[in-house]
Motif scaffolding. Sequence first.
Motif, mmCIF file in Angstrom:
data_model
loop_
_atom_site.group_PDB
_atom_site.id
_atom_site.type_symbol
_atom_site.label_atom_id
_atom_site.label_comp_id
_atom_site.label_asym_id
_atom_site.label_seq_id
_atom_site.Cartn_x
_atom_site.Cartn_y
_atom_site.Cartn_z
ATOM 1 N N VAL A 23 0.840 -1.200 0.000
ATOM 2 C CA VAL A 23 0.000 0.000 0.000
ATOM 3 C C VAL A 23 0.876 1.251 0.000
ATOM 4 N N ALA A 24 2.035 1.165 0.662
ATOM 5 C CA ALA A 24 2.888 2.343 0.854
ATOM 6 C C ALA A 24 3.667 2.743 -0.396
ATOM 7 N N THR A 25 3.692 1.889 -1.425
ATOM 8 C CA THR A 25 4.467 2.198 -2.628
ATOM 9 C C THR A 25 3.561 2.553 -3.798
ATOM 10 N N GLU A 26 3.919 3.620 -4.511
ATOM 11 C CA GLU A 26 3.172 3.986 -5.714
ATOM 12 C C GLU A 26 3.751 3.296 -6.943
ATOM 13 N N GLN A 27 5.092 3.144 -6.973
ATOM 14 C CA GLN A 27 5.751 2.556 -8.130
ATOM 15 C C GLN A 27 5.716 1.035 -8.119
ATOM 16 N N GLY A 28 5.460 0.453 -6.946
ATOM 17 C CA GLY A 28 5.476 -0.991 -6.839
ATOM 18 C C GLY A 28 6.825 -1.496 -6.353
ATOM 19 N N LEU A 29 6.849 -2.673 -5.781
ATOM 20 C CA LEU A 29 8.070 -3.285 -5.277
ATOM 21 C C LEU A 29 8.366 -4.553 -6.056
ATOM 22 N N THR A 30 9.628 -4.769 -6.380
ATOM 23 C CA THR A 30 10.003 -6.015 -7.033
ATOM 24 C C THR A 30 9.990 -7.143 -6.010
ATOM 25 N N LYS A 31 9.974 -8.363 -6.509
ATOM 26 C CA LYS A 31 9.978 -9.517 -5.620
ATOM 27 C C LYS A 31 11.237 -9.530 -4.768
ATOM 28 N N ASP A 32 12.398 -9.215 -5.368
ATOM 29 C CA ASP A 32 13.649 -9.209 -4.618
ATOM 30 C C ASP A 32 13.607 -8.187 -3.492
ATOM 31 N N THR A 33 13.034 -7.022 -3.762
ATOM 32 C CA THR A 33 12.933 -5.987 -2.729
ATOM 33 C C THR A 33 12.059 -6.464 -1.581
ATOM 34 N N ILE A 34 10.951 -7.113 -1.917
ATOM 35 C CA ILE A 34 10.039 -7.615 -0.891
ATOM 36 C C ILE A 34 10.733 -8.657 -0.024
ATOM 37 N N LEU A 35 11.444 -9.584 -0.660
ATOM 38 C CA LEU A 35 12.061 -10.683 0.078
ATOM 39 C C LEU A 35 13.201 -10.215 0.973
ATOM 40 N N THR A 36 13.807 -9.075 0.632
ATOM 41 C CA THR A 36 14.945 -8.605 1.420
ATOM 42 C C THR A 36 14.606 -7.462 2.360
ATOM 43 N N SER A 37 13.388 -6.906 2.261
ATOM 44 C CA SER A 37 13.099 -5.729 3.076
ATOM 45 C C SER A 37 11.839 -5.842 3.917
ATOM 46 N N VAL A 38 10.863 -6.647 3.509
ATOM 47 C CA VAL A 38 9.607 -6.738 4.249
ATOM 48 C C VAL A 38 9.766 -7.725 5.403
ATOM 49 N N SER A 39 9.393 -7.277 6.594
ATOM 50 C CA SER A 39 9.509 -8.129 7.775
ATOM 51 C C SER A 39 8.677 -9.392 7.601
ATOM 52 N N GLY A 40 9.271 -10.506 7.937
ATOM 53 C CA GLY A 40 8.629 -11.800 7.729
ATOM 54 C C GLY A 40 9.340 -12.565 6.639
ATOM 55 N N TYR A 41 9.753 -11.848 5.583
ATOM 56 C CA TYR A 41 10.596 -12.427 4.539
ATOM 57 C C TYR A 41 12.072 -12.115 4.841
ATOM 58 N N ARG A 42 12.306 -10.874 5.271
ATOM 59 C CA ARG A 42 13.687 -10.429 5.487
ATOM 60 C C ARG A 42 14.418 -11.329 6.470
ATOM 61 N N GLU A 43 13.758 -11.650 7.598
ATOM 62 C CA GLU A 43 14.410 -12.468 8.612
ATOM 63 C C GLU A 43 14.789 -13.839 8.071
ATOM 64 N N GLN A 44 13.916 -14.402 7.236
ATOM 65 C CA GLN A 44 14.205 -15.726 6.693
ATOM 66 C C GLN A 44 15.287 -15.651 5.611
ATOM 67 N N THR A 45 15.324 -14.538 4.879
ATOM 68 C CA THR A 45 16.410 -14.327 3.921
ATOM 69 C C THR A 45 17.744 -14.259 4.651
ATOM 70 N N GLU A 46 17.768 -13.477 5.744
ATOM 71 C CA GLU A 46 18.999 -13.324 6.513
ATOM 72 C C GLU A 46 19.412 -14.629 7.188
ATOM 73 N N ALA A 47 18.424 -15.500 7.471
ATOM 74 C CA ALA A 47 18.730 -16.767 8.119
ATOM 75 C C ALA A 47 19.212 -17.825 7.134
ATOM 76 N N GLY A 48 19.223 -17.482 5.830
ATOM 77 C CA GLY A 48 19.776 -18.396 4.837
ATOM 78 C C GLY A 48 18.760 -19.225 4.088
ATOM 79 N N ALA A 49 17.471 -18.878 4.184
ATOM 80 C CA ALA A 49 16.465 -19.620 3.426
ATOM 81 C C ALA A 49 16.728 -19.460 1.931
ATOM 82 N N SER A 50 16.458 -20.504 1.164
ATOM 83 C CA SER A 50 16.729 -20.454 -0.275
ATOM 84 C C SER A 50 15.779 -19.485 -0.966
ATOM 85 N N LYS A 51 16.259 -18.878 -2.039
ATOM 86 C CA LYS A 51 15.435 -17.928 -2.780
ATOM 87 C C LYS A 51 14.205 -18.615 -3.357
#
Length: 331
Positions: A23-51
């Motif tokens: 909702v907060a973005t007008e231009q939209g977010l890429t999947k990579d941005t979501i996986l590395t910045s949105v809480s819930g995905y970010r923590e699992q990315t940092e923990a080494g979960a596969s892409k």
Amino acid sequence: MPANASTKNPPEERLVNLVVALVATEQGLTKDTILTSVSGYREQTEAGASKDALEKMFERDKEALRRLGVPIETIGDWADPDDLREARYRIPTAEYELPEDIVFTPAELALLNLAGGVWSESSMSADARSGLRKIRALGIAVDEPIIGYSPRISLREPSFAVLQQAIEQSRVVTFGYLKPGESAPRTRRVQPLALVDYEARWHVFGVDLDVGADRTFLLRRIVEDVVITRDTFDPALREGAGERALAGLNEVAARSRALLEVNPGTEAALRLSRRSLPADQGILVPFVDIHVFADELASYGPEVRVVQPAELRDQVIRRLEATRAIHGGAA
């Protein structure tokens, strides 16, 4: 991944965080941005979960939100709209913005504040709770006192979050399941593949390892804690599991239809008409579980009458007679 990573970020919280971000973005977010910045995905990315695992989680979350009516837009390459490799995702703010001419009185804001208090802490993330602070930021003080208490409810059945975690981790679960007519629950060992909402009730679909076949379990009949075991299964089994579960439930419902007479203008008419088919006399309502449906129909009291099938009518009468007996036999 640390064992407590999913506990810190339950699926409900991740979905809310995703909605807030889109909702907060007008231009939209890429999947990579979501996986590395949105809480819930970010923590699992940092923990080494596969892409690959995270992308599949994101796809399931998108579909879950769309089933809930959240309009997620996919913006592709303007030169090649079918190329989604760098697609961006967003939720149009117009779907969530209030019209400019709406003004809340202090009393109305107090009621909104109370309504927000209904959600339990386990069902609402910090991002969602910040929505209440935004209500107060409208510039009108919430100064009307609400005397009494704020009720607390849970979004789903208690077993929902644990089952969702097991699905994401591809782990076998065990739980006690009580079927109608049985005096004690039986322990089931299941590979959980999908959670599906059908007839406003949550079900878990998976492979029952004790019988070696697909089964769908109603969450309200899980009467003991769900235990996530160390046994794993192939994540590929989850592909299309939700669709298979819904197809199976639809097949059962197509074979089981109740002919009902419903008083117009009642709660029963409002709720049942949403999933009914027209009939010469009354309405036809498909159902999956005769016991669960009988519970629902009995709750409407005199607002609905079962014409057929006879077995369903008998089940409803039995529940109404039990209710009458509890209340001292009053008519």
